[in-house]
Motif scaffolding. Structure first.
Motif, PDB file in Angstrom:
ATOM      1  N   GLU A 672       0.818  -1.206   0.000  1.00 50.60           N
ATOM      2  CA  GLU A 672       0.000   0.000   0.000  1.00 50.60           C
ATOM      3  C   GLU A 672       0.858   1.265   0.000  1.00 50.60           C
ATOM      4  N   LEU A 673       2.005   1.207   0.686  1.00 55.99           N
ATOM      5  CA  LEU A 673       2.885   2.370   0.696  1.00 55.99           C
ATOM      6  C   LEU A 673       3.404   2.653  -0.710  1.00 55.99           C
ATOM      7  N   GLU A 674       3.842   1.605  -1.415  1.00 53.32           N
ATOM      8  CA  GLU A 674       4.325   1.794  -2.785  1.00 53.32           C
ATOM      9  C   GLU A 674       3.199   2.303  -3.684  1.00 53.32           C
ATOM     10  N   ARG A 675       2.005   1.749  -3.519  1.00 54.28           N
ATOM     11  CA  ARG A 675       0.879   2.188  -4.350  1.00 54.28           C
ATOM     12  C   ARG A 675       0.576   3.670  -4.138  1.00 54.28           C
ATOM     13  N   LYS A 676       0.532   4.082  -2.870  1.00 58.18           N
ATOM     14  CA  LYS A 676       0.206   5.479  -2.587  1.00 58.18           C
ATOM     15  C   LYS A 676       1.277   6.412  -3.141  1.00 58.18           C
ATOM     16  N   LEU A 677       2.536   6.052  -2.973  1.00 58.95           N
ATOM     17  CA  LEU A 677       3.617   6.903  -3.475  1.00 58.95           C
ATOM     18  C   LEU A 677       3.528   7.068  -4.993  1.00 58.95           C
ATOM     19  N   LEU A 678       3.269   5.968  -5.685  1.00 55.29           N
ATOM     20  CA  LEU A 678       3.224   6.020  -7.143  1.00 55.29           C
ATOM     21  C   LEU A 678       1.988   6.758  -7.641  1.00 55.29           C
ATOM     22  N   GLU A 679       0.847   6.536  -6.993  1.00 59.92           N
ATOM     23  CA  GLU A 679      -0.369   7.218  -7.431  1.00 59.92           C
ATOM     24  C   GLU A 679      -0.290   8.714  -7.159  1.00 59.92           C
ATOM     25  N   LYS A 680       0.388   9.099  -6.065  1.00 62.97           N
ATOM     26  CA  LYS A 680       0.563  10.532  -5.812  1.00 62.97           C
ATOM     27  C   LYS A 680       1.370  11.184  -6.924  1.00 62.97           C
ATOM     28  N   ARG A 681       2.295  10.450  -7.510  1.00 66.84           N
ATOM     29  CA  ARG A 681       3.105  10.995  -8.591  1.00 66.84           C
ATOM     30  C   ARG A 681       2.333  10.967  -9.916  1.00 66.84           C
ATOM     31  N   GLY A 682       1.152  10.351  -9.940  1.00 68.14           N
ATOM     32  CA  GLY A 682       0.323  10.382 -11.123  1.00 68.14           C
ATOM     33  C   GLY A 682       0.215   9.079 -11.882  1.00 68.14           C
ATOM     34  N   TYR A 683       0.901   8.023 -11.465  1.00 69.70           N
ATOM     35  CA  TYR A 683       0.844   6.743 -12.155  1.00 69.70           C
ATOM     36  C   TYR A 683      -0.452   6.012 -11.811  1.00 69.70           C
ATOM     37  N   ALA A 684      -0.957   5.216 -12.748  1.00 64.79           N
ATOM     38  CA  ALA A 684      -2.080   4.315 -12.486  1.00 64.79           C
ATOM     39  C   ALA A 684      -1.498   3.005 -11.975  1.00 64.79           C
ATOM     40  N   VAL A 685      -1.935   2.570 -10.797  1.00 61.49           N
ATOM     41  CA  VAL A 685      -1.303   1.439 -10.121  1.00 61.49           C
ATOM     42  C   VAL A 685      -2.318   0.322  -9.904  1.00 61.49           C
ATOM     43  N   THR A 686      -1.904  -0.902 -10.221  1.00 60.08           N
ATOM     44  CA  THR A 686      -2.652  -2.110  -9.904  1.00 60.08           C
ATOM     45  C   THR A 686      -1.776  -2.962  -8.990  1.00 60.08           C
ATOM     46  N   VAL A 687      -2.382  -3.616  -7.994  1.00 54.87           N
ATOM     47  CA  VAL A 687      -1.595  -4.392  -7.034  1.00 54.87           C
ATOM     48  C   VAL A 687      -1.942  -5.871  -7.143  1.00 54.87           C
ATOM     49  N   ALA A 688      -0.971  -6.704  -6.808  1.00 54.42           N
ATOM     50  CA  ALA A 688      -1.146  -8.155  -6.727  1.00 54.42           C
ATOM     51  C   ALA A 688      -0.477  -8.639  -5.450  1.00 54.42           C
ATOM     52  N   VAL A 689      -1.053  -9.698  -4.842  1.00 56.93           N
ATOM     53  CA  VAL A 689      -0.623 -10.096  -3.494  1.00 56.93           C
ATOM     54  C   VAL A 689       0.490 -11.128  -3.491  1.00 56.93           C
ATOM     55  N   ASP A 690       0.798 -11.751  -4.630  1.00 57.55           N
ATOM     56  CA  ASP A 690       1.927 -12.677  -4.708  1.00 57.55           C
ATOM     57  C   ASP A 690       2.303 -12.863  -6.171  1.00 57.55           C
ATOM     58  N   GLY A 691       3.317 -13.709  -6.424  1.00 54.15           N
ATOM     59  CA  GLY A 691       3.807 -13.863  -7.781  1.00 54.15           C
ATOM     60  C   GLY A 691       2.782 -14.441  -8.738  1.00 54.15           C
ATOM     61  N   MET A 692       2.025 -15.451  -8.294  1.00 50.58           N
ATOM     62  CA  MET A 692       1.024 -16.050  -9.168  1.00 50.58           C
ATOM     63  C   MET A 692      -0.083 -15.051  -9.505  1.00 50.58           C
ATOM     64  N   ASP A 693      -0.537 -14.314  -8.499  1.00 51.28           N
ATOM     65  CA  ASP A 693      -1.548 -13.285  -8.736  1.00 51.28           C
ATOM     66  C   ASP A 693      -1.003 -12.220  -9.683  1.00 51.28           C
ATOM     67  N   GLY A 694       0.270 -11.852  -9.505  1.00 56.92           N
ATOM     68  CA  GLY A 694       0.883 -10.861 -10.385  1.00 56.92           C
ATOM     69  C   GLY A 694       0.979 -11.339 -11.821  1.00 56.92           C
ATOM     70  N   TRP A 695       1.338 -12.626 -12.021  1.00 57.45           N
ATOM     71  CA  TRP A 695       1.461 -13.158 -13.375  1.00 57.45           C
ATOM     72  C   TRP A 695       0.104 -13.176 -14.082  1.00 57.45           C
ATOM     73  N   ASN A 696      -0.930 -13.603 -13.364  1.00 50.48           N
ATOM     74  CA  ASN A 696      -2.271 -13.623 -13.959  1.00 50.48           C
ATOM     75  C   ASN A 696      -2.756 -12.210 -14.288  1.00 50.48           C
ATOM     76  N   THR A 697      -2.478 -11.274 -13.391  1.00 49.44           N
ATOM     77  CA  THR A 697      -2.877  -9.882 -13.638  1.00 49.44           C
ATOM     78  C   THR A 697      -2.147  -9.305 -14.837  1.00 49.44           C
ATOM     79  N   LEU A 698      -0.852  -9.601 -14.938  1.00 54.59           N
ATOM     80  CA  LEU A 698      -0.046  -9.073 -16.042  1.00 54.59           C
ATOM     81  C   LEU A 698      -0.541  -9.598 -17.389  1.00 54.59           C
ATOM     82  N   ARG A 699      -0.920 -10.877 -17.460  1.00 53.68           N
ATOM     83  CA  ARG A 699      -1.365 -11.463 -18.725  1.00 53.68           C
ATOM     84  C   ARG A 699      -2.716 -10.919 -19.179  1.00 53.68           C
TER      85      ARG A 699
END
Length: 781
Positions: A672-699
């Protein structure tokens, strides 16, 4: 270290634990014997405590401690038989014996010297005469500062040290006449072990993790309610469909054939059956939801109680401190502790020792008169000093009161003027509470001469600093000739914070209510420019205005207007009183007050600017708790550098295509800290809770950058990077690793897998992360 050395160290640890509890009993008993030297019950309890220590020292192999405990035991036995009286001199010597026994159990300290032990035994045999003090290497009774230091060192303070959980002996409680006199036997010990009220010593980190997990469980339990509400909507929709079929059958049934009418009737019957089943399942879910929420709330409340300890855990040391210092100053004092069972947050309790020591010393030296003076004033020669702890109006109140002379107000006025703190004419017009506030200033003292006890002007300043550190206050009350009372008003716990939740650029932030003076709606036309800075007027005084978006690093530093065109403003301050500095912080909106369970940020993240901690809201949203002192420092810096952004007269509605970042991190706080920092700078951020979740989200999406941790469940970061580089559709996506692993081998392993950037969390801070992202993909738009 050999097995024998390990075994001996373990035995010494056990002896040290027993010495802490038994010497606490001895200290309480000796102070009781000073008032009633012949009390048989107290003598019996003290004799048994020294007898237990003698046996323990013999088993551990501490012959010097055996001799000390044996001499003390003989003294108590002789007192029981009427051979001698436990007078003040012998009590002084016996207190020295407590110091020696505690020193003997300290594995890090050198062993007791034989001449020190022999000197102590001789002193005790000689009636505890002070002439023997030099032989033992103890401070002279005429050295109050040394006596105070010895007292503080000799009485063990409970610490949340990293030790395994164990039962604390019943002797850990202050001496109770009848109970302490009972002999210890195996059956009594077994019954005590089964007692549900027994005390356990547990690692502090374990309790903190338990409280954090309990808080997350409470949040997760509340997620069931939205799901249940969604199921209820489905149930209603199913009912609407069934009703619509009924209407269709009623109006158009005659136009249907026999088979169609039969099929329609069957469908209606099936839907009705399913509706009944859905209703039953909804009722079950509702019961599960209510039961789960209740259990999670009870779990959280119980976990929070684990952080609370009785005030007696700290207060038990003070009777000896008061007794020793009073004797060194030639004063007679009856010390009263009220509220020993008052529950205090563990962190606050651990910090109370120094400020309460200063207040007690201040009362003994400055407030209480010597016996001769009190006699001339018609007062009892024995003064009364009271230490009180209690809960009141959601606060912890701790008071130190004496029945001494009170503050000499004319002398206080002269001291204020002499030190150039205020002109004489202003001092004469000040009220008594305003004058007493000067006593809390750094370096302020009314003593013309520095002594071993006071005159340096550091004691009350330390009390004030402690109160500020825990978001509390100090109040001084004084009556000439009747005494002085210092009152510390503190939060009940540092684990829970009453806060005002505000919206800043779509994110929730929490401001501690202790720092919020007012929450206002200010018309935009009421904002004026004064010396190049925006100001508002509140209660007749101008207050500088700055946007929370700028302070907290949002991409757009200006605050938008709400529907009414007003600006939501928080007034925060860095002091107390009418003249304290106030600052106006423009936010996007107010979301109400909440009681938050404070979750500290991981220490390895370092200090995050303007943020003190984090917490979870009821819906699982992470909110950052604002560090108000940091905010005030940031305002001062922006004013100094002339970079304040003003409040605009309209919202910025320009839509811009933003670059998308996928953050893959199993730690909720870091994610959440990384998400807030990046969104404050203007980036659109999506989060995933582990590697498998991240891989599925990325695809299933398009991203400009992936930021991943290494150690994660199901699929770690290295595997994720490898899969990205082997996939023809994702191989060109930049990948940054942010990990606690800071060895060169770990860094090389990540880069060899195909990562474009490796950032360690040990050196992580907001600018480091944002600079790295900018290096890889540029600005947000």
């Amino acid at each position: 270290m050999s097995d024998d050395e390990l075994s001996r160290r373990s035995l010494l640890d056990l002896f040290r634990e027993e010495a802490q509890t038994q010497t606490r009993t001895l200290a309480a008993g000796l102070l009781a014997l000073e008032a009633t030297p012949a009390d048989a019950t107290t003598l019996e309890a003290c004799m048994r405590a020294t007898h237990s220590l003698k046996g323990a020292a013999r088993i551990v192999g501490l012959p010097e401690a055996v001799d000390v405990a044996s001499a003390m035991e003989d003294c108590f036995v002789d007192a029981q038989h009427g051979v001698l009286t436990i007078d003040a001199g012998r009590i002084d010597a016996l207190l020295v014996g407590i110091d020696l026994l505690m020193a003997a159990g300290d594995a890090s300290a050198p062993p007791l010297a034989r001449e020190v032990v022999d000197g102590f035994v001789a002193r005790l045999a000689n009636g505890g005469l002070a002439a023997s003090a030099e032989a033992v290497g103890q401070p002279s009774p005429l050295d109050p500062e040394a006596l105070l230091a010895a007292s503080l060192a000799s009485v063990p303070m409970p610490k949340d040290e990293p030790v395994a959980a164990e039962v604390v002996s019943d002797y850990a409680e202050p001496i109770a006449a009848s109970a302490a006199a009972q002999p210890i036997n195996p059956s009594t010990t077994a019954r005590s072990a089964r007692d549900s009220d027994r005390m356990l010593r547990v690692r502090a980190g374990t309790l903190d993790r338990l409280l954090g997990l309990a808080g997350e469980s409470l949040v997760e339990s509340r997620r069931m309610r939205p799901f249940a509400n969604g199921l209820l909507r489905v149930r209603r929709a199913q009912g609407d469909v069934l009703a619509a079929l009924g209407q269709f059958s009623e109006h158009h049934g005659d136009a249907l054939g026999h088979e169609a009418r039969a099929a329609l009737a069957a469908i209606r019957e099936q839907l009705s059956t399913l509706g009944g089943q859905l209703a039953e399942r909804f009722d079950d879910l509702d019961r599960i939801d209510r039961r789960g929420t209740q259990l999670a709330q009870r779990l959280y409340d119980s976990a929070l109680e684990c952080r609370m300890r009785p005030f007696s855990d700290t207060a038990h040391a003070y009777p000896r401190i008061v007794r020793d210092l009073a004797r060194s100053l030639g004063k007679r004092v009856r010390f009263v502790i009220d509220g020993e069972n008052t529950q205090v947050d563990r962190d606050i309790l651990d910090m109370l020792d120094a400020p309460l020591g200063h207040l007690l010393r201040n009362a003994l030296d400055h407030g209480i008169e010597d016996p001769g003076t009190r006699r001339l004033l018609g007062k009892p020669e024995e003064a009364t000093l009271t230490l009180e702890a209690r809960h009141s109006a959601g606060k912890l109140l701790i008071a130190v009161a004496d029945d001494g002379a009170g503050v000499d107000m004319p002398a206080l006025r002269r001291a204020i003027v002499a030190r150039g703190l205020a002109p004489a004419d202003a001092v004469e017009t000040m009220s008594e509470p305003e004058l007493l506030e000067f006593l809390l200033l750094p370096g302020f003292s009314m003593r013309e001469r520095v002594t071993d006890v006071s005159g340096r002007g550091v004691g009350l300043d330390a009390v004030q600093n402690f109160a500020k550190a825990v978001r509390g206050t100090v109040r001084i009350e004084s009556a000439a000739g009747r005494g002085t009372r210092f009152v510390l008003q503190l939060p009940l716990t540092l684990s829970v914070l009453r806060s005002l939740i505000v919206d800043v650029a779509g994110e929730a932030y929490a401001f501690a209510l202790a720092h919020v003076r007012r929450a206002l709606r200010v018309p935009r036309e009421a904002i004026d420019m004064l010396e190049g800075q925006q100001h508002i007027v509140h209660e007749g005084r101008p207050i500088g205005l700055v946007t929370a978006r700028q302070l907290l690093g949002a991409s757009d530093a200006t605050a938008p207007a709400n529907a009414s065109g007003d600006v939501s403003v928080l007034l925060i301050g860095d002091g107390t009183g009418h003249d304290a500095a106030l600052y106006g912080i423009a936010v996007d909106g107010f979301a109400g007050e909440r009681t938050l369970a404070v979750q500290p940020l991981d220490a390895r993240l370092g200090k995050v600017r303007n943020v003190a901690a984090a917490a979870l809201l009821e819906d699982g949203t992470v909110t950052l708790i604002v560090d108000v002192e940091d905010i005030i420092a940031s305002v001062a810096r922006l004013v100094r550098e002339g970079q304040l952004a003003g409040v605009t007269r309209g919202a910025n509605t320009t839509a811009r295509e933003r670059k998308r970042i996928l953050v893959v991190e199993d730690s909720l706080t870091v994610r959440e800290l990384e998400r807030k920092l990046l969104e404050k700078r203007g980036y659109a951020v999506t989060v995933a809770v582990d590697g498998m979740d991240g891989w599925n989200t990325l695809r299933n999406g398009q991203f400009d950058l992936v930021i991943t941790d290494v150690d994660m469940p199901r699929m770690d970061g290295i595997e994720l990077v490898t899969m990205i580089r082997n996939d023809p559709h994702q191989r060109n996506v930049p990948v940054m690793i942010v990990s606690y692993k800071d060895r060169e081998d770990d860094r090389r392993r990540g880069l060899d897998a195909g990562a474009d950037y490796y950032l360690t969390k040990g050196s992580f801070h907001d600018e480091a992360l944002l600079d790295a992202v900018n290096d890889l993909i540029g600005e947000a738009t």
